[in-house]
Scaffold this motif. Sequence first.
Motif, PDB file in Angstrom:
ATOM      1  N   LEU A 193       0.828  -1.206   0.000  1.00  0.00           N
ATOM      2  CA  LEU A 193       0.000   0.000   0.000  1.00  0.00           C
ATOM      3  C   LEU A 193       0.861   1.254   0.000  1.00  0.00           C
ATOM      4  N   GLU A 194       1.942   1.226   0.748  1.00  0.00           N
ATOM      5  CA  GLU A 194       2.836   2.385   0.782  1.00  0.00           C
ATOM      6  C   GLU A 194       3.390   2.683  -0.613  1.00  0.00           C
ATOM      7  N   ARG A 195       3.807   1.660  -1.322  1.00  0.00           N
ATOM      8  CA  ARG A 195       4.309   1.862  -2.686  1.00  0.00           C
ATOM      9  C   ARG A 195       3.199   2.393  -3.598  1.00  0.00           C
ATOM     10  N   HIS A 196       1.995   1.869  -3.427  1.00  0.00           N
ATOM     11  CA  HIS A 196       0.866   2.321  -4.244  1.00  0.00           C
ATOM     12  C   HIS A 196       0.588   3.806  -4.011  1.00  0.00           C
ATOM     13  N   TYR A 197       0.534   4.229  -2.765  1.00  0.00           N
ATOM     14  CA  TYR A 197       0.203   5.629  -2.480  1.00  0.00           C
ATOM     15  C   TYR A 197       1.333   6.572  -2.867  1.00  0.00           C
ATOM     16  N   ASN A 198       2.554   6.090  -2.840  1.00  0.00           N
ATOM     17  CA  ASN A 198       3.647   6.907  -3.373  1.00  0.00           C
ATOM     18  C   ASN A 198       3.461   7.158  -4.862  1.00  0.00           C
ATOM     19  N   ARG A 199       3.019   6.144  -5.583  1.00  0.00           N
ATOM     20  CA  ARG A 199       2.750   6.318  -7.015  1.00  0.00           C
ATOM     21  C   ARG A 199       1.567   7.258  -7.231  1.00  0.00           C
ATOM     22  N   VAL A 200       0.539   7.122  -6.400  1.00  0.00           N
ATOM     23  CA  VAL A 200      -0.626   7.997  -6.527  1.00  0.00           C
ATOM     24  C   VAL A 200      -0.218   9.454  -6.344  1.00  0.00           C
TER      25      VAL A 200
END
Length: 320
Positions: free
Chosen positions: A58-65
Motif C-alpha cells: 500500500l505504501e508503494r501504491h500511495y507513493n505512485r498515486v
Amino acid sequence: MTGWAARIGLLVAGLVLLAACEPPGNTGPSMVPPPVVMPPDLPDPIAPLVRSQKSLDLERHYNRVQADLLAQGLLRTDGGGPDTPFAAHNLADNFVRIALFDEYVSRGGRLVAEQTESQLRRWDDPVRMHMTFGKTIPPLQRARDGGALKNYAARLRAASGHPVSVSSRANANFHVLMLHEDERSSYGPELRKLVPGIGDTAVRTIETMPRETFCLVFAFSRASDPSYTRAVAVIRGEHPDLLRLSCIHEELAQGLGLANDSPVARPSIFNDDEEFGLLTRHDELLLRMLYDRRLKTGMTAMTARPIMNVIARELTGGES
C-alpha cells in the motif's frame, strides 16, 4: 476527495458524519500560507516494528498515486490565486452544498450514495484534538504529523473563530488516528474505548477501508441536539508526506461541520478533483461562515440562506 455523510444510530442515538478521501476517477479570517515545502527524508533513529507485506505494498501504491497527482499539477498547496476567483454568490452557493447537504445515507448498516439536504451541524463546545499513532509509525513521521496537527489546529481556530486546540488523549474529544493497515483493520476495540457508543457500521467502515479510501472522519452528536460532541478521523500511515497532510487538512475541516463535497467549489479541498491538497482561502471563509453566530445549529438551507448571503458579501468585500 470524496465526502461521505450518513445518519447512523448510536447507543446515544446520535448523528454520524462520515467523510472519506478518495482519488479522482481517471485523473491520474487568516492569510493563506506560502507553498508547503516538505522536509527531506531522514533516517529514523529507531527502527519501526515489522509491517505486513500488504502495508508495504500500500505504501508503494500511495507513493505512485501522489507522484501521479503532482505530475498533473494537482494537490496544490498555494491556497488559490488569480486563476481561481470567486464572488459572494459562489461562496454562498458552495456553503449550502458543502455544509447543508449529505452525500451518503445509511441503509441496512451500509452507506449508500445519495445527496440529501441536511441541517447546519457544528461544535458548540471547544474542540480538543489529539493524534494517536499506531505502534508501527516511525518516530520521524510522528514528529512531522504531530507538528502538522498543532499548526493546523491553530489555523482552524483562526479561520473559524471557534476554540480548537491540541490536547492530551484523555481530555480529547476529536481523535486523529494515524494507523498502518495491520493496526487499523483490528482497531474496533480501541475505537469503542475512544468513542463510547460508536455504532457497528462506523467500526466496520473503519476496519474495512478499501484501498481507494485514503482517510475518513466520523463526527457524533446526540439525537436531540445536532451539535457535535465527539469525532474520530482515521488516516493511513502508508501515505507519503503530502497525502498525509492533505488528509489531515480535509478530514479535520470536515469534522468541524463542512461535511460534503461540491464539484463546482473552487478553490477548495471540498471537491473531488484533487486540484487542491491543503485548505484554501475559500475554505477558510466557509469555516468563518459555519461558525458565525448569526447562523444557528440545526438551521436548514431555506432558513439559513438569507443570512448566508449577507455573511458572504461581508467576507468578499461586497462582491456579488
